[in-house]
Design an enzyme around this catalytic site. Structure first.
Site, PDB file in Angstrom:
ATOM      1  N   GLY A  48       0.873  -1.164   0.000  1.00 18.87           N
ATOM      2  CA  GLY A  48       0.000   0.000   0.000  1.00 18.87           C
ATOM      3  C   GLY A  48       0.910   1.212   0.000  1.00 18.87           C
ATOM      4  O   GLY A  48       2.011   1.158   0.550  1.00 18.87           O
TER       5      GLY A  48
ATOM      6  N   THR B  77       1.314   4.249   1.442  1.00 17.51           N
ATOM      7  CA  THR B  77       1.914   4.809   2.653  1.00 17.51           C
ATOM      8  C   THR B  77       2.635   3.746   3.489  1.00 17.51           C
ATOM      9  O   THR B  77       3.581   4.071   4.205  1.00 17.51           O
ATOM     10  CB  THR B  77       0.852   5.515   3.516  1.00 17.51           C
ATOM     11  OG1 THR B  77      -0.233   4.615   3.761  1.00 17.51           O
ATOM     12  CG2 THR B  77       0.333   6.760   2.819  1.00 17.51           C
ATOM     13  N   LEU B  78       2.191   2.491   3.383  1.00 16.15           N
ATOM     14  CA  LEU B  78       2.916   1.414   4.062  1.00 16.15           C
ATOM     15  C   LEU B  78       4.280   1.222   3.416  1.00 16.15           C
ATOM     16  O   LEU B  78       5.291   1.044   4.114  1.00 16.15           O
ATOM     17  CB  LEU B  78       2.105   0.115   4.031  1.00 16.15           C
ATOM     18  CG  LEU B  78       2.651  -1.111   4.766  1.00 16.15           C
ATOM     19  CD1 LEU B  78       3.670  -1.890   3.978  1.00 16.15           C
ATOM     20  CD2 LEU B  78       3.230  -0.745   6.141  1.00 16.15           C
TER      21      LEU B  78
ATOM     22  N   TYR C 224      -5.356  -6.397  -3.703  1.00 12.44           N
ATOM     23  CA  TYR C 224      -5.136  -5.884  -5.055  1.00 12.44           C
ATOM     24  C   TYR C 224      -4.207  -6.811  -5.829  1.00 12.44           C
ATOM     25  O   TYR C 224      -3.411  -7.557  -5.250  1.00 12.44           O
ATOM     26  CB  TYR C 224      -4.583  -4.463  -5.045  1.00 12.44           C
ATOM     27  CG  TYR C 224      -3.144  -4.311  -4.587  1.00 12.44           C
ATOM     28  CD1 TYR C 224      -2.103  -4.216  -5.502  1.00 12.44           C
ATOM     29  CD2 TYR C 224      -2.832  -4.216  -3.224  1.00 12.44           C
ATOM     30  CE1 TYR C 224      -0.792  -4.050  -5.085  1.00 12.44           C
ATOM     31  CE2 TYR C 224      -1.536  -4.045  -2.797  1.00 12.44           C
ATOM     32  CZ  TYR C 224      -0.511  -3.962  -3.729  1.00 12.44           C
ATOM     33  OH  TYR C 224       0.791  -3.801  -3.304  1.00 12.44           O
TER      34      TYR C 224
ATOM     35  N   TRP D 122      -9.910  -5.003  -4.735  1.00 13.58           N
ATOM     36  CA  TRP D 122     -11.097  -5.478  -4.025  1.00 13.58           C
ATOM     37  C   TRP D 122     -10.951  -4.943  -2.597  1.00 13.58           C
ATOM     38  O   TRP D 122     -10.269  -5.513  -1.763  1.00 13.58           O
ATOM     39  CB  TRP D 122     -11.149  -7.006  -4.016  1.00 13.58           C
ATOM     40  CG  TRP D 122     -11.319  -7.616  -5.369  1.00 13.58           C
ATOM     41  CD1 TRP D 122     -12.481  -8.027  -5.949  1.00 13.58           C
ATOM     42  CD2 TRP D 122     -10.292  -7.923  -6.323  1.00 13.58           C
ATOM     43  NE1 TRP D 122     -12.247  -8.553  -7.205  1.00 13.58           N
ATOM     44  CE2 TRP D 122     -10.913  -8.494  -7.464  1.00 13.58           C
ATOM     45  CE3 TRP D 122      -8.890  -7.741  -6.346  1.00 13.58           C
ATOM     46  CZ2 TRP D 122     -10.192  -8.911  -8.592  1.00 13.58           C
ATOM     47  CZ3 TRP D 122      -8.178  -8.141  -7.460  1.00 13.58           C
ATOM     48  CH2 TRP D 122      -8.836  -8.717  -8.568  1.00 13.58           C
TER      49      TRP D 122
ATOM     50  N   ASN E  42      -0.415  11.201  -4.532  1.00 13.88           N
ATOM     51  CA  ASN E  42      -0.724   9.918  -5.188  1.00 13.88           C
ATOM     52  C   ASN E  42      -2.229   9.817  -5.482  1.00 13.88           C
ATOM     53  O   ASN E  42      -3.043   9.649  -4.581  1.00 13.88           O
ATOM     54  CB  ASN E  42      -0.282   8.773  -4.281  1.00 13.88           C
ATOM     55  CG  ASN E  42      -0.067   7.483  -5.034  1.00 13.88           C
ATOM     56  OD1 ASN E  42      -0.227   7.430  -6.259  1.00 13.88           O
ATOM     57  ND2 ASN E  42       0.292   6.431  -4.324  1.00 13.88           N
TER      58      ASN E  42
ATOM     59  N   ARG F  73      -5.603   8.269  -7.489  1.00  8.85           N
ATOM     60  CA  ARG F  73      -6.261   7.185  -8.211  1.00  8.85           C
ATOM     61  C   ARG F  73      -7.721   7.580  -8.370  1.00  8.85           C
ATOM     62  O   ARG F  73      -8.476   7.632  -7.383  1.00  8.85           O
ATOM     63  CB  ARG F  73      -6.148   5.862  -7.448  1.00  8.85           C
ATOM     64  CG  ARG F  73      -4.718   5.367  -7.235  1.00  8.85           C
ATOM     65  CD  ARG F  73      -4.056   4.938  -8.530  1.00  8.85           C
ATOM     66  NE  ARG F  73      -2.709   4.435  -8.297  1.00  8.85           N
ATOM     67  CZ  ARG F  73      -1.599   5.172  -8.294  1.00  8.85           C
ATOM     68  NH1 ARG F  73      -1.706   6.487  -8.499  1.00  8.85           N
ATOM     69  NH2 ARG F  73      -0.418   4.640  -8.089  1.00  8.85           N
TER      70      ARG F  73
ATOM     71  N   GLY G 154       7.184   6.276  -6.457  1.00  6.88           N
ATOM     72  CA  GLY G 154       6.853   7.494  -5.727  1.00  6.88           C
ATOM     73  C   GLY G 154       6.897   7.319  -4.224  1.00  6.88           C
ATOM     74  O   GLY G 154       7.292   8.234  -3.488  1.00  6.88           O
ATOM     75  N   ASP G 155       6.501   6.136  -3.746  1.00  5.07           N
ATOM     76  CA  ASP G 155       6.506   5.871  -2.301  1.00  5.07           C
ATOM     77  C   ASP G 155       7.934   5.889  -1.755  1.00  5.07           C
ATOM     78  O   ASP G 155       8.184   6.424  -0.667  1.00  5.07           O
ATOM     79  CB  ASP G 155       5.872   4.510  -2.010  1.00  5.07           C
ATOM     80  CG  ASP G 155       4.527   4.333  -2.682  1.00  5.07           C
ATOM     81  OD1 ASP G 155       3.854   5.346  -2.949  1.00  5.07           O
ATOM     82  OD2 ASP G 155       4.147   3.176  -2.940  1.00  5.07           O
TER      83      ASP G 155
END
Length: 317
Positions: free
Chosen positions: A31, A33-34, A87, A102, A167, A169, A257-258
């Site tokens: 994810g 931010t994770l 995902y 999902w 970010n 979506r 990007g993360d």
């Protein structure tokens, strides 16, 4: 010890198994931010992850994995009967990714509406940096976002800095007008904005880089460009930054990007100036895109990325 609160959602990740027949996938987790929290921890920052998970074995596995990376999990809320989202990643021969999700009933979407929410939001004032993304904001309803922005302002009054990653979506938002309104509130609140033309042009199509930057009022803004470069704007003055070319083949742009955000924030925490912090971000992202999946092997982390950093949590080998 500098501390960063990363707020968002981690999901079960399915990606094509390496060397496997078509239709076979390996399972991990990820994810936006994770991913940033993991890279922050690897770079020596005291990163805590703030989210909600279920009480299932997959959620147990996630928390164990985060702890092994040195990410703090004390502020993860566990919700009986709930599950994390899921995902699947599909990548083309150039490493560009497509996601299938999902997640509509995932536990993380409830984070701003729980009995524990007031204590979590009050705790934000104890961090040096609070980092979240537009994906984080898309998880919550209007009332939840209002609570979160109010808490961010209280934390800033207490000396914390708010870092916002754009970010974007589109599928996470009811319409573009809602997204634009939330982005403008985040821009007005943030101390650091980590933006990209990839994120902003769908919201503001057909405008120049200068026009995109003009929409962001903050004193410290990074705009990543479509080419390997960025513009760092400090107190209204833009500074172009060129990234070193990626020499290895690009296989997967997931978490580019993360990881950039993690290196940038980690560098700023130890006093590195924003221009050098952006160069560190480009360098880490350039390594990450040469590996499959969001989190690269620890052994592949570039050395000397953040000057004078000291690991604040001992991670498992």
């Amino acid at each position: 010890m500098s501390k960063v609160a990363c707020i968002g959602e981690c999901m079960v990740e399915l990606k094509q198994a390496e060397g496997a027949e078509a239709g076979l996938y390996s399972r991990g987790y990820g994810g936006d931010t994770l991913n940033t929290a993991v890279y922050l921890a690897r770079l020596g920052a005291g990163a805590d992850y703030i989210t909600a998970l279920g009480d299932d074995s997959l959620s147990d596995e996630m928390i164990a994995g985060w702890a092994a990376e040195g990410v703090g999990t004390e502020r993860v809320v566990r919700l009986p009967g709930k599950l994390p989202g899921l995902y699947m990643i599909e990548t083309d021969d150039k490493g560009e990714r497509r996601f299938f999700h999902w997640r509509d009933s995932a536990a993380a979407r409830s984070l701003m509406d729980l009995p524990e929410t007031p204590d979590i939001l009050d705790a934000l004032a104890g961090y040096d940096v609070i980092y979240l993304s537009a994906i984080t904001l898309s998880l919550y309803g209007a009332e939840g976002r209002t609570r979160l922005f109010a808490a961010l302002n209280r934390a800033r009054d207490n000396g914390a800095r708010f870092a916002f990653d754009t970010n974007f979506r589109a599928r996470g938002w009811p319409d573009l007008d809602v997204a634009r309104a939330v982005f403008q509130e985040a821009f007005a609140t943030a101390d650091i904005v980590l933006a990209s033309t990839e994120d902003l042009l769908p919201l503001y199509p057909g405008v120049t880089n200068e026009a995109l930057l003009a929409r962001i009022p903050g004193a410290e803004v990074v705009l990543k460009l479509s080419e390997p470069a960025s513009i760092v704007r400090l107190e209204g003055v833009p500074y172009p930054i060129k990234a070193k070319p990626v020499e290895a083949p690009v296989v997967d742009t997931t978490a580019a990007g993360d990881s950039f955000a993690a290196a940038y924030v980690a560098a700023r925490l130890v006093g590195t100036d924003p221009l050098e912090a952006a160069r560190a971000g480009h360098r880490l992202a350039g390594v990450v895109v040469c590996h499959p999946g969001a989190i690269i092997p620890r052994a592949e982390m570039p050395s000397g990325l953040i000057p004078n950093h000291v690991h604040s949590r001992k991670a498992s080998p």
